[in-house]
Design a protein around this motif. Structure first.
Motif, PDB file in Angstrom:
ATOM      1  N   ALA A  12      32.368  68.037 -20.572  1.00 34.54           N
ATOM      2  CA  ALA A  12      33.662  68.709 -20.607  1.00 34.54           C
ATOM      3  C   ALA A  12      33.949  69.421 -19.297  1.00 34.54           C
ATOM      4  O   ALA A  12      35.077  69.485 -18.861  1.00 34.54           O
ATOM      5  N   ALA A  13      32.932  69.952 -18.651  1.00 41.97           N
ATOM      6  CA  ALA A  13      33.133  70.637 -17.371  1.00 41.97           C
ATOM      7  C   ALA A  13      33.366  69.608 -16.287  1.00 41.97           C
ATOM      8  O   ALA A  13      32.960  68.466 -16.389  1.00 41.97           O
ATOM      9  N   ALA A  14      34.037  70.024 -15.251  1.00 41.63           N
ATOM     10  CA  ALA A  14      34.346  69.126 -14.148  1.00 41.63           C
ATOM     11  C   ALA A  14      33.083  68.792 -13.375  1.00 41.63           C
ATOM     12  O   ALA A  14      32.454  69.670 -12.812  1.00 41.63           O
ATOM     13  N   VAL A 127      38.792  77.122 -10.813  1.00 37.31           N
ATOM     14  CA  VAL A 127      39.516  78.379 -10.587  1.00 37.31           C
ATOM     15  C   VAL A 127      39.966  78.959 -11.931  1.00 37.31           C
ATOM     16  O   VAL A 127      39.839  80.156 -12.183  1.00 37.31           O
ATOM     17  N   PHE A 128      40.481  78.111 -12.805  1.00 37.88           N
ATOM     18  CA  PHE A 128      40.969  78.567 -14.101  1.00 37.88           C
ATOM     19  C   PHE A 128      39.841  78.826 -15.091  1.00 37.88           C
ATOM     20  O   PHE A 128      39.940  79.715 -15.929  1.00 37.88           O
ATOM     21  N   ASP A 129      38.774  78.043 -15.003  1.00 37.40           N
ATOM     22  CA  ASP A 129      37.627  78.180 -15.910  1.00 37.40           C
ATOM     23  C   ASP A 129      36.722  79.292 -15.384  1.00 37.40           C
ATOM     24  O   ASP A 129      35.642  79.051 -14.858  1.00 37.40           O
ATOM     25  N   GLU A 130      37.162  80.522 -15.559  1.00 37.57           N
ATOM     26  CA  GLU A 130      36.486  81.669 -14.958  1.00 37.57           C
ATOM     27  C   GLU A 130      35.050  81.859 -15.439  1.00 37.57           C
ATOM     28  O   GLU A 130      34.196  82.272 -14.670  1.00 37.57           O
ATOM     29  N   ASN A 131      34.751  81.547 -16.697  1.00 41.86           N
ATOM     30  CA  ASN A 131      33.391  81.758 -17.193  1.00 41.86           C
ATOM     31  C   ASN A 131      32.511  80.516 -17.058  1.00 41.86           C
ATOM     32  O   ASN A 131      31.343  80.546 -17.433  1.00 41.86           O
ATOM     33  N   GLY A 132      33.071  79.423 -16.540  1.00 36.90           N
ATOM     34  CA  GLY A 132      32.292  78.228 -16.259  1.00 36.90           C
ATOM     35  C   GLY A 132      31.802  77.469 -17.481  1.00 36.90           C
ATOM     36  O   GLY A 132      30.865  76.680 -17.395  1.00 36.90           O
ATOM     37  N   ILE A 136      39.331  75.909 -20.325  1.00 38.17           N
ATOM     38  CA  ILE A 136      40.264  76.964 -19.934  1.00 38.17           C
ATOM     39  C   ILE A 136      40.831  77.529 -21.227  1.00 38.17           C
ATOM     40  O   ILE A 136      41.518  76.832 -21.976  1.00 38.17           O
ATOM     41  N   SER A 137      40.515  78.785 -21.488  1.00 40.87           N
ATOM     42  CA  SER A 137      41.029  79.449 -22.688  1.00 40.87           C
ATOM     43  C   SER A 137      42.358  80.119 -22.342  1.00 40.87           C
ATOM     44  O   SER A 137      42.720  80.269 -21.174  1.00 40.87           O
ATOM     45  N   ALA A 138      43.064  80.541 -23.379  1.00 40.87           N
ATOM     46  CA  ALA A 138      44.322  81.257 -23.160  1.00 40.87           C
ATOM     47  C   ALA A 138      44.070  82.533 -22.357  1.00 40.87           C
ATOM     48  O   ALA A 138      44.853  82.883 -21.466  1.00 40.87           O
ATOM     49  N   LYS A 139      42.981  83.226 -22.656  1.00 42.16           N
ATOM     50  CA  LYS A 139      42.655  84.475 -21.951  1.00 42.16           C
ATOM     51  C   LYS A 139      42.403  84.196 -20.463  1.00 42.16           C
ATOM     52  O   LYS A 139      42.848  84.958 -19.601  1.00 42.16           O
ATOM     53  N   GLU A 140      41.668  83.092 -20.155  1.00 45.10           N
ATOM     54  CA  GLU A 140      41.396  82.749 -18.758  1.00 45.10           C
ATOM     55  C   GLU A 140      42.693  82.368 -18.034  1.00 45.10           C
ATOM     56  O   GLU A 140      42.920  82.789 -16.893  1.00 45.10           O
ATOM     57  N   ASP A 175      40.219  71.233 -21.774  1.00 45.04           N
ATOM     58  CA  ASP A 175      39.024  70.728 -21.098  1.00 45.04           C
ATOM     59  C   ASP A 175      39.454  70.006 -19.822  1.00 45.04           C
ATOM     60  O   ASP A 175      40.652  69.901 -19.531  1.00 45.04           O
ATOM     61  N   PHE A 176      38.491  69.520 -19.044  1.00 47.09           N
ATOM     62  CA  PHE A 176      38.812  68.910 -17.757  1.00 47.09           C
ATOM     63  C   PHE A 176      39.689  67.675 -17.915  1.00 47.09           C
ATOM     64  O   PHE A 176      40.617  67.463 -17.137  1.00 47.09           O
ATOM     65  N   SER A 177      39.439  66.871 -18.928  1.00 46.90           N
ATOM     66  CA  SER A 177      40.254  65.670 -19.160  1.00 46.90           C
ATOM     67  C   SER A 177      41.709  66.037 -19.436  1.00 46.90           C
ATOM     68  O   SER A 177      42.632  65.426 -18.885  1.00 46.90           O
ATOM     69  N   GLU A 178      41.920  67.041 -20.281  1.00 44.08           N
ATOM     70  CA  GLU A 178      43.282  67.496 -20.582  1.00 44.08           C
ATOM     71  C   GLU A 178      43.944  68.081 -19.340  1.00 44.08           C
ATOM     72  O   GLU A 178      45.138  67.874 -19.094  1.00 44.08           O
TER      73      GLU A 178
END
Length: 191
Positions: A12-14, A127-132, A136-140, A175-178
């Protein structure tokens, strides 16, 4: 030594881009299909879902190729037209594209641009996936939009709407695909 072409399993991660075999087509089959579909739609002038030889001839002329360019390709093109049809459907066009690409360019043509685009998308995603965690959550998203000074970042309801507009698996995260699909869509609309 011949390498087997097994589909890559991506987390899921890039992932970092791999410098695997180069080809005429883009490394991402979904990006290649989108690109090819856009070309098909441009050539299919009347929008009937088929590219006829006259439509192909006009499209080649618009691209600056000499008149009659389709006539030179006529035997190759007609070999891909299904019986009972007047032109190439999208699948036929994709088959012709693959055949011409393989014949003209083989599998050794470098496609550095595709790898660069993949890396740029991965970098933007991080950059958007702050917690790695690979999402990407709504909060991020709200946090990044706020840091950018965008007004959308102040309204969590709006941020959640933004997430849900690209969240294909409806898990409340991107996720990265989306993310890639969203970026390709934005790129397609702006070009």
């Amino acid at each position: 030594m011949v390498r087997s072409e097994e589909p890559e399993k991506k987390p899921a991660a890039a992932p970092p881009p791999e410098r695997a075999g180069k080809s005429f087509r883009l490394r991402s089959s979904s990006l290649n299909t989108i690109r090819l579909r856009r070309v098909f739609d441009l050539f299919d002038q009347n929008g009937d879902g088929e590219i006829t030889l006259p439509e192909l001839d006009r499209a080649l002329a618009r691209l600056g190729l000499e008149e009659g360019g389709a006539k030179e390709l006529e035997s190759a093109v007609t070999a891909f037209i299904k019986p009972g049809h007047e032109g190439l459907g999208f699948e036929d066009f994709a088959g012709l594209h693959q055949s011409l690409g393989d014949a003209l360019f083989g599998v050794a043509v470098a496609d550095e641009e595709a790898a660069e685009v993949e890396e740029e998308l991965a970098e933007a995603f991080r950059v958007f996936d702050e917690n790695g965690d690979g999402f990407i959550s709504a909060k991020e998203l709200q946090s990044v939009l706020g840091k950018l000074g965008l007004s959308e970042g102040r309204d969590i309801t709006r941020v959640c709407e933004m997430i849900s507009s690209v969240d294909r698996d409806h898990d409340g995260r991107v996720d990265f695909s989306e993310f890639k699909n969203m970026m390709v869509s934005i790129s397609a609309r702006s070009s």
